[in-house]
Design a protein around this motif. Structure first.
Motif, PDB file in Angstrom:
ATOM      1  N   TRP A  18      42.553  34.304  56.057  1.00 43.12           N
ATOM      2  CA  TRP A  18      41.270  34.507  55.386  1.00 43.12           C
ATOM      3  C   TRP A  18      41.208  35.884  54.727  1.00 43.12           C
ATOM      4  O   TRP A  18      40.685  36.031  53.620  1.00 43.12           O
ATOM      5  CB  TRP A  18      40.101  34.316  56.363  1.00 43.12           C
ATOM      6  N   THR A  19      41.748  36.897  55.392  1.00 48.99           N
ATOM      7  CA  THR A  19      41.755  38.249  54.824  1.00 48.99           C
ATOM      8  C   THR A  19      42.571  38.296  53.540  1.00 48.99           C
ATOM      9  O   THR A  19      42.138  38.878  52.529  1.00 48.99           O
ATOM     10  CB  THR A  19      42.309  39.262  55.853  1.00 48.99           C
ATOM     11  N   ILE A  20      43.751  37.686  53.551  1.00 42.67           N
ATOM     12  CA  ILE A  20      44.603  37.664  52.350  1.00 42.67           C
ATOM     13  C   ILE A  20      43.895  36.941  51.202  1.00 42.67           C
ATOM     14  O   ILE A  20      43.924  37.403  50.053  1.00 42.67           O
ATOM     15  CB  ILE A  20      45.962  37.010  52.662  1.00 42.67           C
ATOM     16  N   MET A  21      43.235  35.829  51.499  1.00 46.00           N
ATOM     17  CA  MET A  21      42.523  35.094  50.447  1.00 46.00           C
ATOM     18  C   MET A  21      41.391  35.932  49.863  1.00 46.00           C
ATOM     19  O   MET A  21      41.216  36.008  48.640  1.00 46.00           O
ATOM     20  CB  MET A  21      42.000  33.752  50.985  1.00 46.00           C
ATOM     21  N   ILE A  22      40.615  36.604  50.699  1.00 45.87           N
ATOM     22  CA  ILE A  22      39.477  37.401  50.220  1.00 45.87           C
ATOM     23  C   ILE A  22      39.963  38.603  49.413  1.00 45.87           C
ATOM     24  O   ILE A  22      39.432  38.901  48.330  1.00 45.87           O
ATOM     25  CB  ILE A  22      38.596  37.848  51.419  1.00 45.87           C
ATOM     26  N   VAL A  23      40.997  39.301  49.912  1.00 48.44           N
ATOM     27  CA  VAL A  23      41.534  40.455  49.193  1.00 48.44           C
ATOM     28  C   VAL A  23      42.082  40.031  47.834  1.00 48.44           C
ATOM     29  O   VAL A  23      41.887  40.719  46.824  1.00 48.44           O
ATOM     30  CB  VAL A  23      42.611  41.176  50.053  1.00 48.44           C
ATOM     31  N   THR A  24      42.761  38.885  47.776  1.00 56.40           N
ATOM     32  CA  THR A  24      43.303  38.384  46.512  1.00 56.40           C
ATOM     33  C   THR A  24      42.191  38.129  45.505  1.00 56.40           C
ATOM     34  O   THR A  24      42.284  38.540  44.336  1.00 56.40           O
ATOM     35  CB  THR A  24      44.117  37.090  46.739  1.00 56.40           C
ATOM     36  N   VAL A  25      41.140  37.482  45.930  1.00 55.37           N
ATOM     37  CA  VAL A  25      40.014  37.200  45.032  1.00 55.37           C
ATOM     38  C   VAL A  25      39.374  38.500  44.560  1.00 55.37           C
ATOM     39  O   VAL A  25      39.101  38.676  43.364  1.00 55.37           O
ATOM     40  CB  VAL A  25      38.976  36.291  45.720  1.00 55.37           C
ATOM     41  N   LEU A  26      39.136  39.425  45.473  1.00 53.28           N
ATOM     42  CA  LEU A  26      38.512  40.694  45.088  1.00 53.28           C
ATOM     43  C   LEU A  26      39.384  41.473  44.113  1.00 53.28           C
ATOM     44  O   LEU A  26      38.887  42.041  43.133  1.00 53.28           O
ATOM     45  CB  LEU A  26      38.215  41.537  46.337  1.00 53.28           C
ATOM     46  N   TYR A  27      40.689  41.499  44.345  1.00 44.67           N
ATOM     47  CA  TYR A  27      41.603  42.217  43.467  1.00 44.67           C
ATOM     48  C   TYR A  27      41.595  41.618  42.056  1.00 44.67           C
ATOM     49  O   TYR A  27      41.490  42.339  41.065  1.00 44.67           O
ATOM     50  CB  TYR A  27      43.024  42.201  44.040  1.00 44.67           C
ATOM     51  N   VAL A  28      41.709  40.292  41.971  1.00 51.44           N
ATOM     52  CA  VAL A  28      41.748  39.636  40.660  1.00 51.44           C
ATOM     53  C   VAL A  28      40.412  39.799  39.943  1.00 51.44           C
ATOM     54  O   VAL A  28      40.372  40.049  38.729  1.00 51.44           O
ATOM     55  CB  VAL A  28      42.134  38.143  40.809  1.00 51.44           C
ATOM     56  N   LEU A  37      42.597  33.832  34.441  1.00 58.27           N
ATOM     57  CA  LEU A  37      43.237  34.195  35.702  1.00 58.27           C
ATOM     58  C   LEU A  37      42.205  34.237  36.828  1.00 58.27           C
ATOM     59  O   LEU A  37      42.465  33.773  37.936  1.00 58.27           O
ATOM     60  CB  LEU A  37      43.942  35.549  35.586  1.00 58.27           C
ATOM     61  N   LYS A  38      41.030  34.746  36.522  1.00 60.71           N
ATOM     62  CA  LYS A  38      39.954  34.805  37.518  1.00 60.71           C
ATOM     63  C   LYS A  38      39.508  33.403  37.919  1.00 60.71           C
ATOM     64  O   LYS A  38      39.346  33.097  39.100  1.00 60.71           O
ATOM     65  CB  LYS A  38      38.771  35.603  36.967  1.00 60.71           C
ATOM     66  N   ALA A  39      39.343  32.540  36.922  1.00 61.19           N
ATOM     67  CA  ALA A  39      38.908  31.166  37.203  1.00 61.19           C
ATOM     68  C   ALA A  39      39.972  30.418  38.003  1.00 61.19           C
ATOM     69  O   ALA A  39      39.662  29.699  38.967  1.00 61.19           O
ATOM     70  CB  ALA A  39      38.608  30.436  35.901  1.00 61.19           C
ATOM     71  N   ALA A  40      41.236  30.579  37.606  1.00 62.04           N
ATOM     72  CA  ALA A  40      42.317  29.893  38.318  1.00 62.04           C
ATOM     73  C   ALA A  40      42.445  30.388  39.754  1.00 62.04           C
ATOM     74  O   ALA A  40      42.640  29.601  40.688  1.00 62.04           O
ATOM     75  CB  ALA A  40      43.640  30.081  37.577  1.00 62.04           C
ATOM     76  N   THR A  41      42.306  31.701  39.950  1.00 60.38           N
ATOM     77  CA  THR A  41      42.392  32.265  41.302  1.00 60.38           C
ATOM     78  C   THR A  41      41.243  31.765  42.173  1.00 60.38           C
ATOM     79  O   THR A  41      41.438  31.364  43.310  1.00 60.38           O
ATOM     80  CB  THR A  41      42.395  33.808  41.244  1.00 60.38           C
ATOM     81  N   ALA A  42      40.042  31.790  41.622  1.00 56.42           N
ATOM     82  CA  ALA A  42      38.872  31.327  42.380  1.00 56.42           C
ATOM     83  C   ALA A  42      39.022  29.849  42.740  1.00 56.42           C
ATOM     84  O   ALA A  42      38.749  29.444  43.876  1.00 56.42           O
ATOM     85  CB  ALA A  42      37.604  31.571  41.581  1.00 56.42           C
ATOM     86  N   ALA A  43      39.464  29.043  41.784  1.00 52.85           N
ATOM     87  CA  ALA A  43      39.642  27.612  42.053  1.00 52.85           C
ATOM     88  C   ALA A  43      40.738  27.384  43.095  1.00 52.85           C
ATOM     89  O   ALA A  43      40.581  26.560  44.016  1.00 52.85           O
ATOM     90  CB  ALA A  43      39.978  26.869  40.764  1.00 52.85           C
ATOM     91  N   GLY A  44      41.841  28.103  42.964  1.00 57.65           N
ATOM     92  CA  GLY A  44      42.940  27.957  43.925  1.00 57.65           C
ATOM     93  C   GLY A  44      42.536  28.336  45.326  1.00 57.65           C
ATOM     94  O   GLY A  44      42.842  27.633  46.300  1.00 57.65           O
ATOM     95  N   VAL A  45      41.821  29.431  45.466  1.00 56.88           N
ATOM     96  CA  VAL A  45      41.361  29.867  46.791  1.00 56.88           C
ATOM     97  C   VAL A  45      40.342  28.875  47.349  1.00 56.88           C
ATOM     98  O   VAL A  45      40.352  28.554  48.542  1.00 56.88           O
ATOM     99  CB  VAL A  45      40.787  31.301  46.718  1.00 56.88           C
TER     100      VAL A  45
END
Length: 191
Positions: A18-28, A37-45
């Motif tokens: 969960w931490t890795i997923m949240i950090v990834t979203v915040l970074y992107v 890239l933001k939309a794809a990351t949010a959808a993937g997560v």
């Protein structure tokens, strides 16, 4: 029923994921531009989180995802299934098939084109049994039955129950010792 995994590592791994997923979203999301890239990351997560919750049991899966009809732990004993016994109308054994060690068995009637491992050609109700009526499949130590679009249908009466459920073609149903399979009108006791 699946035995839960105990120990300290499972919660630690959950928190790390969960931490890795949240950090990834915040970074992107903090990066300028790159809306795709933001939309794809949010959808993937979001998809990963949904899959995680379904697997972990936090969210019930839609019926279309669950092709196996589950039964409560009290319905199915942990005893391994070893054979099928054909019963006559009086409940007396007629024929037995030892299935321990097998993985997949066709229930039906043998003919020149194919051989059914559970051959009901000589049963009293053979005229109602399709050549390819149902199939038994073993996964690990558990057995499942599936009606394969038979003409007369397949039924299942779980052990210690009085109602017979007609099986839907193409769906898997878990078997347990003491269950009765109805192949047309032919009864097979699971032992």
């Amino acid at each position: 029923m699946t035995k839960p995994v105990k120990g300290i590592w499972l919660p630690i791994v959950d928190i790390a994921i969960w931490t890795i997923m949240i950090v990834t979203v915040l970074y992107v999301m903090a990066q300028p531009g790159a809306a795709y890239l933001k939309a794809a990351t949010a959808a993937g997560v979001a998809v990963c989180a949904l899959i995680y919750l379904v697997i972990a049991g936090g969210v019930p899966a839609p019926a279309a995802w669950m092709k196996i009809r589950k039964r409560s732990g009290s319905d199915v004993k942990s005893k391994e299934i070893a054979k099928l016994v054909q019963l006559d109308d009086d409940g007396e054994p007629v024929k037995e098939w030892y299935i321990r060690g097998e993985t997949s068995l066709l229930i039906g009637k043998s003919n020149a084109r194919q051989e059914a491992e559970i051959d009901l050609s000589n049963s009293e109700y053979a005229s109602l049994v399709s050549a390819e009526h149902a199939v038994l499949n073993r996964v690990g130590s558990e057995w499942f039955v599936e009606d394969i679009d038979s003409t007369s249908g397949t039924g299942l009466r779980p052990a210690r129950k009085s109602a017979v459920e007609r099986l839907q073609s193409g769906e898997l149903y878990k078997l347990g010792p003491g269950d009765l399979l109805y192949i047309a009108n032919t009864r097979l006791l699971v032992k």
